[in-house]
Design an enzyme around this catalytic site. Structure first.
Site, PDB file in Angstrom:
ATOM      1  N   SER A  88       0.859  -1.174   0.000  1.00  0.00           N
ATOM      2  CA  SER A  88       0.000   0.000   0.000  1.00  0.00           C
ATOM      3  C   SER A  88       0.897   1.226   0.000  1.00  0.00           C
ATOM      4  O   SER A  88       1.888   1.278   0.731  1.00  0.00           O
ATOM      5  CB  SER A  88      -0.913   0.017   1.224  1.00  0.00           C
ATOM      6  OG  SER A  88      -1.667   1.220   1.254  1.00  0.00           O
ATOM      7  N   HIS A  90       0.527   4.081   1.183  1.00  0.00           N
ATOM      8  CA  HIS A  90       0.562   4.908   2.389  1.00  0.00           C
ATOM      9  C   HIS A  90       1.560   4.387   3.404  1.00  0.00           C
ATOM     10  O   HIS A  90       2.059   5.131   4.235  1.00  0.00           O
ATOM     11  CB  HIS A  90      -0.821   4.932   3.051  1.00  0.00           C
ATOM     12  CG  HIS A  90      -1.053   3.771   3.965  1.00  0.00           C
ATOM     13  ND1 HIS A  90      -1.450   2.535   3.499  1.00  0.00           N
ATOM     14  CD2 HIS A  90      -0.908   3.618   5.312  1.00  0.00           C
ATOM     15  CE1 HIS A  90      -1.553   1.699   4.519  1.00  0.00           C
ATOM     16  NE2 HIS A  90      -1.238   2.322   5.628  1.00  0.00           N
ATOM     17  N   CYS A  91       1.845   3.082   3.356  1.00  0.00           N
ATOM     18  CA  CYS A  91       2.523   2.379   4.447  1.00  0.00           C
ATOM     19  C   CYS A  91       4.045   2.489   4.356  1.00  0.00           C
ATOM     20  O   CYS A  91       4.644   2.008   3.391  1.00  0.00           O
ATOM     21  CB  CYS A  91       2.114   0.904   4.436  1.00  0.00           C
ATOM     22  SG  CYS A  91       2.996  -0.108   5.643  1.00  0.00           S
ATOM     23  N   PRO A  92       4.708   3.091   5.354  1.00  0.00           N
ATOM     24  CA  PRO A  92       6.168   3.211   5.285  1.00  0.00           C
ATOM     25  C   PRO A  92       6.884   1.872   5.293  1.00  0.00           C
ATOM     26  O   PRO A  92       7.946   1.723   4.679  1.00  0.00           O
ATOM     27  CB  PRO A  92       6.515   4.038   6.530  1.00  0.00           C
ATOM     28  CG  PRO A  92       5.357   3.865   7.459  1.00  0.00           C
ATOM     29  CD  PRO A  92       4.154   3.699   6.584  1.00  0.00           C
ATOM     30  N   ASN A  95       6.477   0.534   1.843  1.00  0.00           N
ATOM     31  CA  ASN A  95       7.160   1.454   0.944  1.00  0.00           C
ATOM     32  C   ASN A  95       8.642   1.111   0.812  1.00  0.00           C
ATOM     33  O   ASN A  95       9.250   1.232  -0.261  1.00  0.00           O
ATOM     34  CB  ASN A  95       6.985   2.867   1.487  1.00  0.00           C
ATOM     35  CG  ASN A  95       7.261   3.960   0.480  1.00  0.00           C
ATOM     36  OD1 ASN A  95       7.161   5.136   0.814  1.00  0.00           O
ATOM     37  ND2 ASN A  95       7.595   3.624  -0.744  1.00  0.00           N
TER      38      ASN A  95
END
Length: 361
Positions: A88, A90-92, A95
């Site tokens: 996703s 948004h997810c660090p 990421n």
């Protein structure tokens, strides 16, 4: 004192807790981040959608990775076009892996699929492919990530998490360990890495990298989350101080070198980047870590812009998805509880030149 000794000495000063909250999606008890804390859960007439923001029976503040099959030890075959990373934007934690795949040039042999950062009302612990045609991942042909978790373990009852590396042959998750996947890809997939890509986990620096990774995990990556989840003023201030003491320390470390270990990007730079990229637009505002903004740190701000100028970092940084998830997250229908996403800060400053040219040796 040798660098290794300095880092180990610094690591010995802090309390490293591997069970800090890696995925702070439950703010139900936090009056810092959840203004609705203490309100009663609402069940809707259709008995399907419900406001379960304050009551999440499946949620665990910390959930360790459940699937850890390894390429390095030969358990998993290093085979092109066999695996798919589900993440996703948004997810660090997810990421990290997406950046590493592109930075290593492995995007030609490992595909990527993206889940929607927002979940349907009333749904907890799953991710959905509602950004794709027919709400279905075009490669795995599933509508939710839980399908791949259940193929790996039919009795799986915990949350589904991203990142998740899925074996396309049988559609089962084989690895969801955000802490080890970068190094797995860096070490075991060298045959398929693009020429000239950085060695993210070089042998001569591994003990240093491991030490600094733990420092950053404890004092930056998870400390911002713990500040936002704080149940008391003392807890909040404890993690607030840890964040800014460490950012001051990193500001000094980056004063005379381009990256955290000199002139070459390593695993550690990716781990720090994903938190810094979210700092001013999310953590500074929503998690009350507001002593300084990232742009108030000369070296850190130019360092993160330097990384952002690299396509693997920039193309995997979606500020809109980050803001949607962190400000709109709730499992109550939008029409019942409107959420406002901040207009700022001004993101054009990310495109401005940085002054790291003198450090590019």
């Amino acid at each position: 004192m040798a660098k290794e000794s300095i880092l180990q000495s610094e690591l010995n000063k802090i309390d490293v807790n591997e069970k800090l909250s890696a995925c702070p999606i439950d703010f139900s008890k936090s009056r810092v981040a959840n203004p609705r804390a203490g309100q009663k859960q609402k069940i809707y007439k259709n008995q399907v959608s419900k406001s379960n923001f304050n009551e999440r029976s499946k949620f665990q503040a910390y959930q360790e990775p459940q699937f850890n099959k390894s390429f390095i030890d030969g358990t998993l075959a290093v085979e092109p076009n066999r695996y798919r990373l589900i993440w996703s934007k948004h997810c660090p934690w997810a990421n990290r892996i997406s950046i590493a795949i592109d930075l290593l040039g492995l995007d030609k042999v490992i595909s990527k699929g993206v889940v929607d950062p927002l979940r349907p009302a009333g749904v907890v612990g799953d991710w959905f492919f509602t950004l794709d045609k027919n709400n279905e991942d075009p490669v795995l042909h599933v509508k939710s990530l839980s399908a791949s978790y259940l193929k790996a373990d039919p009795n799986y009852k915990l949350r589904t998490t991203v990142p998740a590396l899925v074996d396309i042959q049988d559609g089962a998750v084989v690895n969801n360990n955000y802490n080890t996947l970068i190094d797995e890809l860096s070490v075991a997939w060298k045959k398929y890495q693009k020429e000239g890509t950085p060695d993210l986990y070089p042998k001569d620096l591994r003990s240093d990298i491991d030490a600094l990774n733990q420092i950053i995990y404890s004092d930056v990556n998870t400390a911002v989350n713990e500040a936002g989840l704080a149940r008391s003023q003392n807890d909040y201030e404890k993690y607030y101080n840890r964040v800014f003491n460490r950012l001051d320390w990193l500001e000094e470390r980056l004063s005379n070198q381009r990256y955290l270990f000199g002139s070459k990007i390593t695993d550690t730079d990716i781990r720090l980047y994903v938190t810094l990229a979210r700092f001013d637009i999310v953590f500074y505002q929503k998690y009350y870590v507001n002593k300084k903004r990232l742009i108030d740190y000369h070296n850190l701000w130019n360092y993160v812009k330097d990384l952002y100028s690299i396509p693997a970092f920039k193309n995997n940084t979606d500020f809109d998805a980050i803001k949607k998830r962190f400000y709109q997250v709730d499992h109550t229908p939008q029409e019942d509880l409107t959420r406002i996403i901040p207009k700022g800060p001004d993101l054009t400053i990310w495109e401005e030149p940085n002054d790291r040219e003198k450090l590019r040796k």
